[in-house]
Structure formats: C-alpha cells, structure tokens
Scaffold this active site. Structure first.
Site, PDB file in Angstrom:
ATOM      1  N   GLU A 239      37.904  44.149  42.236  1.00 31.14           N
ATOM      2  CA  GLU A 239      37.028  45.104  42.762  1.00 31.14           C
ATOM      3  C   GLU A 239      35.448  44.573  42.579  1.00 31.14           C
ATOM      4  OE1 GLU A 239      37.844  45.379  38.276  1.00 31.14           O
ATOM      5  OE2 GLU A 239      38.687  44.587  40.022  1.00 31.14           O
TER       6      GLU A 239
ATOM      7  N   HIS B 131      39.767  40.126  38.930  1.00 32.86           N
ATOM      8  CA  HIS B 131      39.119  41.538  39.131  1.00 32.86           C
ATOM      9  C   HIS B 131      38.412  41.602  40.695  1.00 32.86           C
ATOM     10  CE1 HIS B 131      39.095  43.201  35.093  1.00 32.86           C
ATOM     11  NE2 HIS B 131      39.154  42.020  34.742  1.00 32.86           N
TER      12      HIS B 131
ATOM     13  N   CYS C 119      44.323  42.577  36.275  1.00 31.56           N
ATOM     14  CA  CYS C 119      44.082  42.134  35.004  1.00 31.56           C
ATOM     15  C   CYS C 119      45.181  42.649  34.179  1.00 31.56           C
ATOM     16  CB  CYS C 119      42.657  42.357  34.514  1.00 31.56           C
ATOM     17  SG  CYS C 119      42.411  41.185  32.997  1.00 31.56           S
TER      18      CYS C 119
END
Length: 549
Positions: A509, A507, A381
């Site tokens: 993750e 993102h 990001c």
C-alpha cells in the site's frame, strides 16, 4: 539554491495542512519544479512507530525505513516523490539529538537552551532536507495549531529561518477555518483574524491565507480578511470542502495558490500541466459498477489507521473503472457473530497489518471464509501471517499452529521471530524496516501481476514464515511466489485453483499512487469485478459451466 515554504494552521486542529502541503507540491511539480516536503511534529515521541493507531493513525514507512506520520503518505502519493527519514521531524527527535550532542561535549560547556540550540537544530534539519533532496522548493508543514505551547519552538525556528535565507527565498502560508454560523447565515472571519494575530505576535506575517469553508467565499469577504490580516486580497485562497482529497489541488490551482507562492518566492510561473490529474479526478467521480470490499482489522473504529490501504484500493478502482464500496469489519466482531454473517455478499476481502493477539481469530476466520467461498483475498504483513496460520490449522493438519508473537510456547510456530530480532530489546525503530528486494517465482499469479523478476517493497515486521514448515505447505498446495533474493525469507504466498488468493509479508500500500496503482491491489479489484452480475466470468458460473471444487 532552494526556496522554502512553511505551512502553519490555526483555529482548529486537523484542518488539512498536510493536504494543502501535498497539493502545493503537486502544483509546483506540474510546473517543472522539484519538490520535497517535510513534517515537523510537536510530540515528544522520537517517531510514531510505537504509538497506538487509535491516537495517531497509520505509521507510514519510507524507503529508508523511517516510521513516520501518515502525512508523508499524502506527500508521496500527490507528488510521486519518495521521502526519507529526513522528511519526518518530531520534538522528541530534536531533543534527543541536542541532548546527545551535549553529552558528547559539542556545546563546549555552554548552557543548552531552547533558543538557540533547539531552534537551531530544527533549522538544521530543514536545511538538510534541501541539501539531500536537491529540491527547488522545500515545503515544511508544522504540526499542531498556532497557540499550542508544543509548537512554539518550531514556530520560532521558522521565524529565525528568514535570517538564514533572506525574505525573497521563503513564503509563509497559514491555513485557517471560516466557520458558518447558521443563526446569522454567514461565514465568520474573527477566528482567522485572531489566529493571524497570534502568528504575528511570534514574529511571522503570513504571505498567503488558505481559508477552509463549507461554502463559497465572496470577494467582499476576501477583501475583509485580507485587510484585517495584512495580505493581498488575491492571496486569500478559498479551500472549499471537497468530495475527494484528490480534487483539492485543482481547487487550490483555481484559487491561485501556486501563483501567489511563486510570486513571493520570485520564481517563474511556468505553464501548469494538470491534465492527467484532472482526468484522474473525473474518473474517480464517474466510476463504473461498485465492488464490495471488506477490510477486516482491529482498528476499524479509526479509518486513518489503514489510510494507505484504503487509498491503494481507491487507486486500483480508478484504474479498473470501478466504484469502491468499502465495508469496515471489526475482526473481534467476527469472533462473536461469525464470518459469513459479516462477509456474505462481499466481492473481496483484505486483511491488513497489525500487532498483538486481539482480533487474530476473527482475521483467521475471515481468511478461511474467503478461501472456502472462493472470494478474492489479499493479506498484508500480519494478514499473510494469519493466512499461513489458517492454512496450517485447517489444511495442513496442525490445529495448534500459530505465531510465536501470539503464543511463544506453541508446538507449531509456523510464524517465528526473525533471527536478527532475537536479541532486540527496544521496540522503537528496531523492526525489519524499509525497502527490500523480492524475487518473484515464474508462472505464478504474482508473476502475472508484477511482470518483473525482482521487485522492491517496503517492510515493517519482526516475524517471518518458519521455513521448517515450508515443505509441508508446498506439499499441501501452497505456492511460495516471492522470496528474498537468497530464497530464505518467504515474502509472498498464493493458492492454486483459487480465483485470487495472495498475501505478502510487506506493505504494498505504501507504493500505490493515484495514477499508478500497486499491481496486487489492482489484481484484487480486477478479480472482484469478475464476481459482478454482468461480468463474463459470473455469467459462465451462472450457466453452470464452472463448478466450485
């Protein structure tokens, strides 16, 4: 028809209710039950999207674009089930909904009160999750601690819920702490007794007690707790401090948590298959050589601010048979001490997301160091945006380049506001949020890592790569390896000739799982392992067969 489990906490805050909820979800799923988990948060914010990470930790983004509590990340990682905006409820969102209904005249001129209107709205949210998820069991974690004034409407709502579904269709779990007093050399049960007494005064009798402690709980102590708290001895479940949160489901399974819950709910206790999970914990506890990963951020004083990033790194290390040696590096400290002083010896660098000016120059310096030293790098990001700024300033001949977020008057806005954000005034819930498709360019690092032409990733941003500079970047050696399907929005960039240098606007993750690490994180750890002294790549470098350009 769904069954319902409610998890409350007592004695102290941050006792681990979220991990207990996620662990129970894992255990139920291992028996073939479909599960959905929701969090009731007692703060007045509508959602945590505008809250400081120092106060709240990370904001977890769901597929449908909800900004939620970090516990939803635990729920998803443990159960491998996607949650939605319905799974996150705050006091603020409840009051907002009730007040909006009152303004529309939905209550026919009646006096709007906490009981029945607020509690009724809470119950409706829980029923909605059951209806939309199709779950066999809906687990609800109530935030806060029994006795907090903020939690009272939620506790009253789950007491009333018993009348909605019947006693055989719900179970109450209370998580408490058994503190050890060194001078007396024993675990004390009185705080647990008082916590249960407080819960009973509200009208809730727990069916199961999960007792946190730092040492074994004797059978005599379990009998004492059960006797004073009105639960069967077998329903007093020990939860000892664990070296990893992924071991908690195994501990609770051994203690009989799922068995007791299924008994209360009158559901069949099918044979559990936790083989893969047990192997995962074994691998986590018996890793290979360590890799040093620097996480360069502005909120590093609170580890929870980057919780999903850390977990994604752990997942990748498990898959790669590596031990994660994580170094928390403050971006502002790099600005004063220099990148080399703080990053020398690292095997990989991660720059995660964030907002605002503070620490940006430190992140840019860290990215330049990783690029020039040929150290594997992953930007997320804002990490991608700062990687773009670094390249523009140091490789593309634009020393004043920056983002419009950081300097609205910059002559070279290589990162600019998304067109659809131009007229947005409110901050909460207005970013580009949730899952969007990303088209992967062939014959790129991303293509090798993903192995798919189109991937779906979760986003949370207002700014994007400015396409007015795309040709300049491509001519200077940048690779745009992922875009929106129409090719307009740059989603993923990488560098040719670097061992591993990639950054994404999204993102990744949030999609990493313990048994299924995200490809970008796994690729980063794999590249980091090539720098270890006994790796084949490092041996070749030591022999002088590879030279740094």
């Amino acid at each position: 028809m769904a069954k319902f489990v409610f998890i409350t906490g007592g004695v102290v805050s941050s006792i681990g209710k979220g991990i207990v909820a996620a662990s129970l979800g894992r255990l139920l799923k291992s028996r073939g039950y479909n599960v959905s988990i929701l969090k009731l948060d007692p703060y007045l914010n509508v959602d945590p999207g505008t809250m400081s990470p120092f106060q709240h930790g990370e904001v977890f983004v769901t597929e449908d674009g909800a900004e939620t509590d970090l516990d939803l990340g635990h729920y998803e990682r443990f159960t491998d089930t996607a949650m939605s905006r319905l799974n996150s409820v705050t006091t603020g969102s409840i009051y907002q909904s009730v007040i909006n209904k009152e303004r529309r005249g939905a209550y026919n001129g009646g006096t709007v009160q906490v009981i029945p209107h607020i509690t009724g709205e809470i119950r409706e949210r829980i029923h909605r999750v059951a209806a939309n998820s199709g779950a066999d069991v809906v687990i609800t974690e109530i935030g806060g601690t029994v006795g907090d004034i903020e939690s009272l409407p939620f506790l009253e709502a789950i007491r009333e819920f018993r009348g909605d579904v019947g006693r055989q269709d719900l179970a109450y779990i209370h998580v408490t702490l058994l503190p050890f007093i060194g001078t007396s050399g024993e675990l004390k049960t009185k705080p647990t007794q008082h916590s249960v007494k407080e819960l009973r005064s509200i009208g809730i009798q727990p069916d199961v007690l999960v007792c946190r402690s730092d040492r074994e709980i004797s059978e005599d102590l379990k009998r004492k707790i059960g006797g004073f708290c009105g639960v069967p001895n077998r329903a007093v479940i020990p939860s000892l401090d664990a070296d990893t949160i992924y071991a908690v489901p195994l501990t609770l399974e051994e203690g009989g948590l799922c068995r007791e819950v299924l008994d209360v709910l009158q559901l069949t206790d099918h044979e559990s298959d936790m083989t893969a999970w047990s192997q995962l914990v074994h691998n986590l506890r018996n890793p290979g050589p360590s890799v040093k990963v620097a996480l360069v951020g502005k909120y590093v004083q609170l580890n929870d601010a980057y919780l999903s990033v850390v977990e994604a790194l752990r997942h990748a290390c498990i898959a790669q048979d590596a031990s994660l040696d994580l170094h928390w590096v403050c971006a502002e400290q790099i600005e004063t001490e220099g990148a080399d002083a703080l990053l020398r010896g690292m095997d990989a660098v991660v720059v995660p997301g964030g907002f605002g000016n503070r620490g940006v120059d430190g992140k840019i310096a860290a990215i330049r160091w990783a690029r020039e030293q040929r150290v594997p790098f992953l930007g997320l990001c804002l990490g991608m945006q700062t990687a773009v700024i670094e390249w523009a300033r140091n490789q593309a001949g634009l020393p004043e380049a920056t983002s419009e977020e950081l300097d609205p008057g910059t002559p070279h806005p290589v990162i600019h506001l998304l067109p659809e954000q131009q007229d947005v005034v409110d901050l909460g819930g207005t970013m580009r949020l949730g899952v969007y498709p990303c088209r992967i360019a062939p014959d790129t690092l991303a293509d090798r890592l993903y192995g798919e032409q189109v991937v779906y990733e979760r986003h949370r941003h207002r700014f994007e790569f400015n396409n007015a500079y795309r040709s300049l970047f491509l001519e200077a050696g940048y690779v745009v390896s992922g875009t929106s399907p129409d090719g307009r929005l740059v989603e993923l960039i990488e560098l040719k000739g670097h061992p591993f240098f990639t950054a994404c606007q999204y993102h990744p993750e949030f999609l990493s799982r313990p048994g299924r690490p995200h490809p970008l994180f796994r690729g980063l750890i794999e590249a980091a392992q090539q720098r270890l002294p006994d790796s084949p790549a490092q041996a070749i470098r030591n022999q002088g067969e590879v030279t740094t350009p």
